[in-house]
Structures are given as structure tokens and as C-alpha cells.
Design a protein around this motif. Structure first.
Motif, PDB file in Angstrom:
ATOM      1  N   ARG A   1       0.847  -1.200   0.000  1.00  0.00           N
ATOM      2  CA  ARG A   1       0.000   0.000   0.000  1.00  0.00           C
ATOM      3  C   ARG A   1       0.878   1.244   0.000  1.00  0.00           C
ATOM      4  O   ARG A   1       1.908   1.292   0.655  1.00  0.00           O
ATOM      5  CB  ARG A   1      -0.907   0.000   1.215  1.00  0.00           C
ATOM      6  CG  ARG A   1      -1.854  -1.174   1.215  1.00  0.00           C
ATOM      7  CD  ARG A   1      -2.912  -1.037   2.312  1.00  0.00           C
ATOM      8  NE  ARG A   1      -3.743  -2.205   2.367  1.00  0.00           N
ATOM      9  CZ  ARG A   1      -4.760  -2.455   1.541  1.00  0.00           C
ATOM     10  NH1 ARG A   1      -5.049  -1.596   0.611  1.00  0.00           N
ATOM     11  NH2 ARG A   1      -5.467  -3.563   1.655  1.00  0.00           N
TER      12      ARG A   1
ATOM     13  N   ARG B   1       0.681   5.719   0.041  1.00  0.00           N
ATOM     14  CA  ARG B   1      -0.043   6.978   0.227  1.00  0.00           C
ATOM     15  C   ARG B   1       0.671   8.035  -0.596  1.00  0.00           C
ATOM     16  O   ARG B   1       1.900   8.102  -0.585  1.00  0.00           O
ATOM     17  CB  ARG B   1      -0.033   7.398   1.697  1.00  0.00           C
ATOM     18  CG  ARG B   1      -0.976   6.570   2.564  1.00  0.00           C
ATOM     19  CD  ARG B   1      -0.900   6.973   4.019  1.00  0.00           C
ATOM     20  NE  ARG B   1       0.394   6.508   4.550  1.00  0.00           N
ATOM     21  CZ  ARG B   1       1.274   7.263   5.195  1.00  0.00           C
ATOM     22  NH1 ARG B   1       1.017   8.528   5.426  1.00  0.00           N
ATOM     23  NH2 ARG B   1       2.400   6.765   5.623  1.00  0.00           N
TER      24      ARG B   1
ATOM     25  N   LEU C   1      -4.233  10.759  -2.884  1.00  0.00           N
ATOM     26  CA  LEU C   1      -4.381   9.511  -3.627  1.00  0.00           C
ATOM     27  C   LEU C   1      -3.728   8.386  -2.820  1.00  0.00           C
ATOM     28  O   LEU C   1      -2.661   8.572  -2.238  1.00  0.00           O
ATOM     29  CB  LEU C   1      -3.706   9.612  -5.003  1.00  0.00           C
ATOM     30  CG  LEU C   1      -3.815   8.373  -5.868  1.00  0.00           C
ATOM     31  CD1 LEU C   1      -5.226   8.278  -6.460  1.00  0.00           C
ATOM     32  CD2 LEU C   1      -2.802   8.399  -6.983  1.00  0.00           C
ATOM     33  N   GLU C   2      -4.386   7.271  -2.749  1.00  0.00           N
ATOM     34  CA  GLU C   2      -3.842   6.062  -2.146  1.00  0.00           C
ATOM     35  C   GLU C   2      -4.019   4.939  -3.149  1.00  0.00           C
ATOM     36  O   GLU C   2      -4.972   4.932  -3.918  1.00  0.00           O
ATOM     37  CB  GLU C   2      -4.570   5.711  -0.849  1.00  0.00           C
ATOM     38  CG  GLU C   2      -4.359   6.713   0.253  1.00  0.00           C
ATOM     39  CD  GLU C   2      -5.041   6.285   1.552  1.00  0.00           C
ATOM     40  OE1 GLU C   2      -5.584   5.154   1.617  1.00  0.00           O
ATOM     41  OE2 GLU C   2      -5.022   7.076   2.492  1.00  0.00           O
ATOM     42  N   PHE C   3      -3.078   3.997  -3.148  1.00  0.00           N
ATOM     43  CA  PHE C   3      -3.235   2.848  -4.031  1.00  0.00           C
ATOM     44  C   PHE C   3      -2.555   1.628  -3.422  1.00  0.00           C
ATOM     45  O   PHE C   3      -1.718   1.738  -2.525  1.00  0.00           O
ATOM     46  CB  PHE C   3      -2.679   3.135  -5.436  1.00  0.00           C
ATOM     47  CG  PHE C   3      -1.176   3.172  -5.547  1.00  0.00           C
ATOM     48  CD1 PHE C   3      -0.466   2.035  -5.901  1.00  0.00           C
ATOM     49  CD2 PHE C   3      -0.479   4.349  -5.331  1.00  0.00           C
ATOM     50  CE1 PHE C   3       0.915   2.064  -6.016  1.00  0.00           C
ATOM     51  CE2 PHE C   3       0.888   4.396  -5.448  1.00  0.00           C
ATOM     52  CZ  PHE C   3       1.591   3.247  -5.795  1.00  0.00           C
ATOM     53  N   SER C   4      -2.962   0.469  -3.912  1.00  0.00           N
ATOM     54  CA  SER C   4      -2.294  -0.774  -3.542  1.00  0.00           C
ATOM     55  C   SER C   4      -1.756  -1.395  -4.820  1.00  0.00           C
ATOM     56  O   SER C   4      -2.287  -1.178  -5.912  1.00  0.00           O
ATOM     57  CB  SER C   4      -3.254  -1.720  -2.837  1.00  0.00           C
ATOM     58  OG  SER C   4      -4.326  -2.060  -3.680  1.00  0.00           O
TER      59      SER C   4
ATOM     60  N   ASP D   1      -4.462  -0.902  -7.835  1.00  0.00           N
ATOM     61  CA  ASP D   1      -5.839  -0.524  -7.510  1.00  0.00           C
ATOM     62  C   ASP D   1      -5.757   0.850  -6.867  1.00  0.00           C
ATOM     63  O   ASP D   1      -5.283   0.995  -5.742  1.00  0.00           O
ATOM     64  CB  ASP D   1      -6.469  -1.533  -6.563  1.00  0.00           C
ATOM     65  CG  ASP D   1      -7.893  -1.165  -6.171  1.00  0.00           C
ATOM     66  OD1 ASP D   1      -8.402  -0.116  -6.606  1.00  0.00           O
ATOM     67  OD2 ASP D   1      -8.501  -1.941  -5.407  1.00  0.00           O
ATOM     68  N   ALA D   2      -6.207   1.873  -7.590  1.00  0.00           N
ATOM     69  CA  ALA D   2      -6.123   3.253  -7.113  1.00  0.00           C
ATOM     70  C   ALA D   2      -7.494   3.813  -6.767  1.00  0.00           C
ATOM     71  O   ALA D   2      -7.736   5.017  -6.906  1.00  0.00           O
ATOM     72  CB  ALA D   2      -5.421   4.120  -8.142  1.00  0.00           C
ATOM     73  N   GLY D   3      -8.413   2.962  -6.335  1.00  0.00           N
ATOM     74  CA  GLY D   3      -9.726   3.430  -5.911  1.00  0.00           C
ATOM     75  C   GLY D   3     -10.475   4.121  -7.029  1.00  0.00           C
ATOM     76  O   GLY D   3     -10.735   3.539  -8.073  1.00  0.00           O
ATOM     77  N   ALA D   4     -10.807   5.406  -6.835  1.00  0.00           N
ATOM     78  CA  ALA D   4     -11.597   6.156  -7.808  1.00  0.00           C
ATOM     79  C   ALA D   4     -10.869   6.322  -9.154  1.00  0.00           C
ATOM     80  O   ALA D   4     -11.509   6.490 -10.185  1.00  0.00           O
ATOM     81  CB  ALA D   4     -11.941   7.532  -7.241  1.00  0.00           C
ATOM     82  N   ARG D   5      -9.539   6.242  -9.147  1.00  0.00           N
ATOM     83  CA  ARG D   5      -8.777   6.354 -10.412  1.00  0.00           C
ATOM     84  C   ARG D   5      -8.798   5.044 -11.195  1.00  0.00           C
ATOM     85  O   ARG D   5      -8.319   4.990 -12.316  1.00  0.00           O
ATOM     86  CB  ARG D   5      -7.330   6.745 -10.146  1.00  0.00           C
ATOM     87  CG  ARG D   5      -7.147   8.071  -9.483  1.00  0.00           C
ATOM     88  CD  ARG D   5      -6.963   9.257 -10.296  1.00  0.00           C
ATOM     89  NE  ARG D   5      -6.195   9.225 -11.515  1.00  0.00           N
ATOM     90  CZ  ARG D   5      -6.205  10.261 -12.347  1.00  0.00           C
ATOM     91  NH1 ARG D   5      -6.896  11.336 -12.052  1.00  0.00           N
ATOM     92  NH2 ARG D   5      -5.519  10.216 -13.454  1.00  0.00           N
TER      93      ARG D   5
ATOM     94  N   ASN E   1      -8.446   0.579 -11.725  1.00  0.00           N
ATOM     95  CA  ASN E   1      -7.461  -0.504 -11.666  1.00  0.00           C
ATOM     96  C   ASN E   1      -6.668  -0.524 -12.960  1.00  0.00           C
ATOM     97  O   ASN E   1      -7.209  -0.277 -14.029  1.00  0.00           O
ATOM     98  CB  ASN E   1      -8.152  -1.858 -11.489  1.00  0.00           C
ATOM     99  CG  ASN E   1      -8.913  -1.935 -10.191  1.00  0.00           C
ATOM    100  OD1 ASN E   1      -8.524  -1.355  -9.205  1.00  0.00           O
ATOM    101  ND2 ASN E   1     -10.015  -2.662 -10.213  1.00  0.00           N
TER     102      ASN E   1
END
Length: 127
Positions: free
Chosen positions: A49, A51, A56-59, A70-74, A76
Motif C-alpha cells: 500500500r 499513500r 491519492l492512495e493505491f495498492s 488498484d487506485a480506488g476512484a482512479r 485498476n
């Protein structure tokens, strides 16, 4: 004639005794080593993960020569390994929409995501 009778009985007895003889046992094969117990990998195993600035956060999960982000709203993205990187720990992955650089910074815990459309560059740190 009596001799023939005994000969016939002897042959019958020999034949029936041969039927009772079993084949020698097959040689024992060396046993295969015991299989290692399967490791129960959780879905989060291997997931890293990050930050980033701009909230923006992503895994990311690295597999073979690819990275799944996987960047959430942005959304995959599946990225393929590219040539690049200034040091051995730096890796670069990309697709037509995104370029990701990992292993940056003094400790190798930083990353940069470069989205092409809409254009966005974010600096990130591994949690």
C-alpha cells in the motif's frame, strides 16, 4: 499303464501346485518425499500500500513481470515491466494510461505514478 496313470496324476498335481505359487513381490519403490504443507496465502499477501500527495492512495501487487494497481476512484490498471530505472532496486511498469516507478528514494520506499490522461503526477510513499 499304471505308470502312465501315476505320471498323469503327477503332472496334474504339479500343474495345480504351480498355480498356487505366487509371483515374487515387486521391489519396494523409494517413497516420495512428503509434500510441504500448502501455505494458506491470504488475498492480501504480497499487497503493498502507498499513500500519495493529492490524497491519492493505491495498492499494488507484483506478479512475474507485471504490477496490478488498484487506485480506488482512479481505477485498476495492469502494468507491464519496462526497461528503465537508475538503480537496481528501481523498477518501471507501464500501460497506455499509466507509468509507475517503484523503488525510489534513499530507502527505496517511494514511488511515482504518471497518469497520461487526464494528466497527473503523484509522489507516493509505501505504508
Amino acid at each position: 499303464m499304471a505308470g502312465m496313470k501315476f505320471l498323469a496324476l503327477g503332472l496334474l498335481a504339479t500343474g495345480s501346485l504351480l498355480g498356487c505359487v505366487s509371483a515374487p513381490p515387486a521391489p519396494a519403490l523409494p517413497s516420495a518425499p512428503a509434500a510441504a504443507p500448502a501455505l494458506s496465502a491470504s488475498p492480501a499477501a504480497g499487497l503493498q500500500r502507498y499513500r500519495c500527495d493529492q490524497n491519492l492512495e493505491f495498492s499494488v501487487r507484483f506478479m512475474d513481470d507485471s504490477a496490478v494497481i488498484d487506485a480506488g476512484a482512479r481505477g485498476n490498471d495492469v502494468l507491464l515491466r519496462d526497461a528503465g530505472g537508475m538503480t537496481p532496486q528501481q523498477t518501471v511498469y507501464s500501460n497506455p494510461r499509466l507509468r509507475a516507478e517503484f523503488g525510489l528514494g534513499a530507502g527505496g520506499r517511494e514511488a511515482v505514478l504518471r497518469y497520461l490522461a487526464p494528466q497527473l503526477v503523484v509522489n507516493c510513499v509505501k505504508d
